[in-house]
Design a protein around this motif. Sequence first.
Motif, mmCIF file in Angstrom:
data_model
loop_
_atom_site.group_PDB
_atom_site.id
_atom_site.type_symbol
_atom_site.label_atom_id
_atom_site.label_comp_id
_atom_site.label_asym_id
_atom_site.label_seq_id
_atom_site.Cartn_x
_atom_site.Cartn_y
_atom_site.Cartn_z
ATOM 1 N N UNK A 76 7.112 1.619 -9.130
ATOM 2 C CA UNK A 76 7.912 0.790 -10.357
ATOM 3 C C UNK A 76 9.199 0.153 -10.136
ATOM 4 N N UNK A 77 10.509 0.540 -9.258
ATOM 5 C CA UNK A 77 11.116 0.057 -8.736
ATOM 6 C C UNK A 77 10.999 -0.771 -8.309
ATOM 7 N N UNK A 78 10.269 -1.059 -7.132
ATOM 8 C CA UNK A 78 9.799 -1.140 -6.167
ATOM 9 C C UNK A 78 8.408 -2.354 -6.434
ATOM 10 N N UNK A 79 7.537 -1.906 -7.591
ATOM 11 C CA UNK A 79 7.212 -3.448 -8.028
ATOM 12 C C UNK A 79 6.360 -2.485 -8.889
ATOM 13 N N UNK A 80 7.478 -3.844 -10.048
ATOM 14 C CA UNK A 80 7.521 -3.501 -11.460
ATOM 15 C C UNK A 80 5.969 -3.393 -11.839
ATOM 16 N N UNK A 81 5.066 -4.556 -11.612
ATOM 17 C CA UNK A 81 3.624 -4.315 -12.215
ATOM 18 C C UNK A 81 2.277 -4.274 -11.064
ATOM 19 N N UNK A 82 1.377 -3.919 -11.767
ATOM 20 C CA UNK A 82 0.363 -3.854 -10.404
ATOM 21 C C UNK A 82 -0.227 -4.939 -10.535
ATOM 22 N N UNK A 83 -1.509 -5.703 -9.697
ATOM 23 C CA UNK A 83 -2.058 -4.088 -8.976
ATOM 24 C C UNK A 83 -2.072 -3.134 -8.017
ATOM 25 N N UNK A 84 -1.549 -2.277 -7.774
ATOM 26 C CA UNK A 84 -1.227 -1.097 -7.456
ATOM 27 C C UNK A 84 -2.145 -0.996 -6.474
ATOM 28 N N UNK A 85 -1.866 -0.429 -5.075
ATOM 29 C CA UNK A 85 -2.784 -0.626 -4.043
ATOM 30 C C UNK A 85 -2.256 1.258 -3.674
ATOM 31 N N UNK A 86 -3.480 2.306 -3.789
ATOM 32 C CA UNK A 86 -2.850 3.735 -3.165
ATOM 33 C C UNK A 86 -3.398 4.644 -2.652
ATOM 34 N N UNK A 87 -3.211 5.689 -2.281
ATOM 35 C CA UNK A 87 -4.112 5.789 -1.630
ATOM 36 C C UNK A 87 -3.162 7.776 -0.832
ATOM 37 N N UNK A 88 -3.919 8.338 0.213
ATOM 38 C CA UNK A 88 -3.385 9.316 0.457
ATOM 39 C C UNK A 88 -5.115 10.330 1.359
ATOM 40 N N UNK A 89 -3.861 11.083 2.030
ATOM 41 C CA UNK A 89 -5.109 12.323 2.868
ATOM 42 C C UNK A 89 -4.598 13.814 2.310
ATOM 43 N N UNK A 96 4.255 2.134 2.573
ATOM 44 C CA UNK A 96 5.413 2.613 2.044
ATOM 45 C C UNK A 96 4.416 3.742 1.847
ATOM 46 N N UNK A 97 5.193 4.816 2.497
ATOM 47 C CA UNK A 97 4.933 6.856 2.726
ATOM 48 C C UNK A 97 5.822 6.926 1.745
ATOM 49 N N UNK A 98 5.210 8.323 1.012
ATOM 50 C CA UNK A 98 5.929 9.063 -0.283
ATOM 51 C C UNK A 98 5.526 9.931 -0.233
ATOM 52 N N UNK A 99 6.786 10.294 0.264
ATOM 53 C CA UNK A 99 7.145 12.263 -0.136
ATOM 54 C C UNK A 99 8.326 12.721 -0.367
ATOM 55 N N UNK A 111 0.911 -1.070 0.211
ATOM 56 C CA UNK A 111 -0.496 -0.215 0.335
ATOM 57 C C UNK A 111 0.971 1.831 -0.521
ATOM 58 N N UNK A 112 0.607 2.143 -0.825
ATOM 59 C CA UNK A 112 1.844 3.361 -1.116
ATOM 60 C C UNK A 112 0.724 4.676 -0.744
ATOM 61 N N UNK A 113 1.177 5.480 -0.085
ATOM 62 C CA UNK A 113 0.274 6.660 0.616
ATOM 63 C C UNK A 113 1.889 7.439 0.775
ATOM 64 N N UNK A 114 0.330 8.531 -0.570
ATOM 65 C CA UNK A 114 0.983 9.817 -1.341
ATOM 66 C C UNK A 114 1.286 11.183 0.065
ATOM 67 N N UNK A 115 2.205 11.421 0.117
ATOM 68 C CA UNK A 115 2.717 13.073 0.586
ATOM 69 C C UNK A 115 2.641 13.123 2.264
#
Length: 225
Positions: free
Chosen positions: A49-62, A24-27, A1-5
């Motif tokens: 995509x370096x960590x996970x080259x293909x989907x399905x992708x799980x994304x989110x953010x506040x 993973x937190x993306x900032x 699960x990749x969560x933004x900012x």
Amino acid sequence: LFLCEGVDIYLALAGRLGTDQPVYGLVTELARDYPEVKDLASQYVAEIRVLQPTGPYYLGGVSFGGLVAFEMAQQLIAAGEKIGLLLLLYTPTPWAYTPKFLPGRLVGHLRNLHKFGFAYLKKTARIRLQKIRRGGGGQNQPAGAVVRRIARTEGIRELFEVMATKYQLKKYPERLTLFALAHRDGMSDCLFDPALGAVDPLLGWGRIADGGVDQFTPLGMAGGI
């Protein structure tokens, strides 16, 4: 699960998901290098995509992070990838809120004052002072590491507000998940006060997500549209 900012803001959520669910937190510390939402999202897409080259992708953010996650999902879909989850936490669209005309807002302020008393005045004054300080460019502020850190955070927040205003939402071909407040009033919601305007329960995402919206509230699932 990749969560933004953010990183710290997602610690409680990550802890509740269990050790079998990587989060993973993306900032970025270089937010000013990405003046457009699509530029920031593109950078994050390249990183994940370096960590996970293909989907399905799980994304989110506040809030603004949800907007970045939305654009990431759009770019990944355009690249032929699948999205397993797009999670928006209190992320509004331009259609989330319609302010009342001035007379209606004045009546709303009076009702809030009658209901919440001095606490409402204090909150309103604090928000107004914050806007004045932003407009003043931080002049005559005392020196110190804490003040510099606060000023930097405020600067990034202002940058994100500008980026969000410039971003043009496009139709999303799949379903998304939205967490939003079940109850709003002049004290609990710093963005949208129902006494001063009309709030869309789906914060405007109903007109964007062709696959529909799964809506959740802090009290549980509120329904899907």
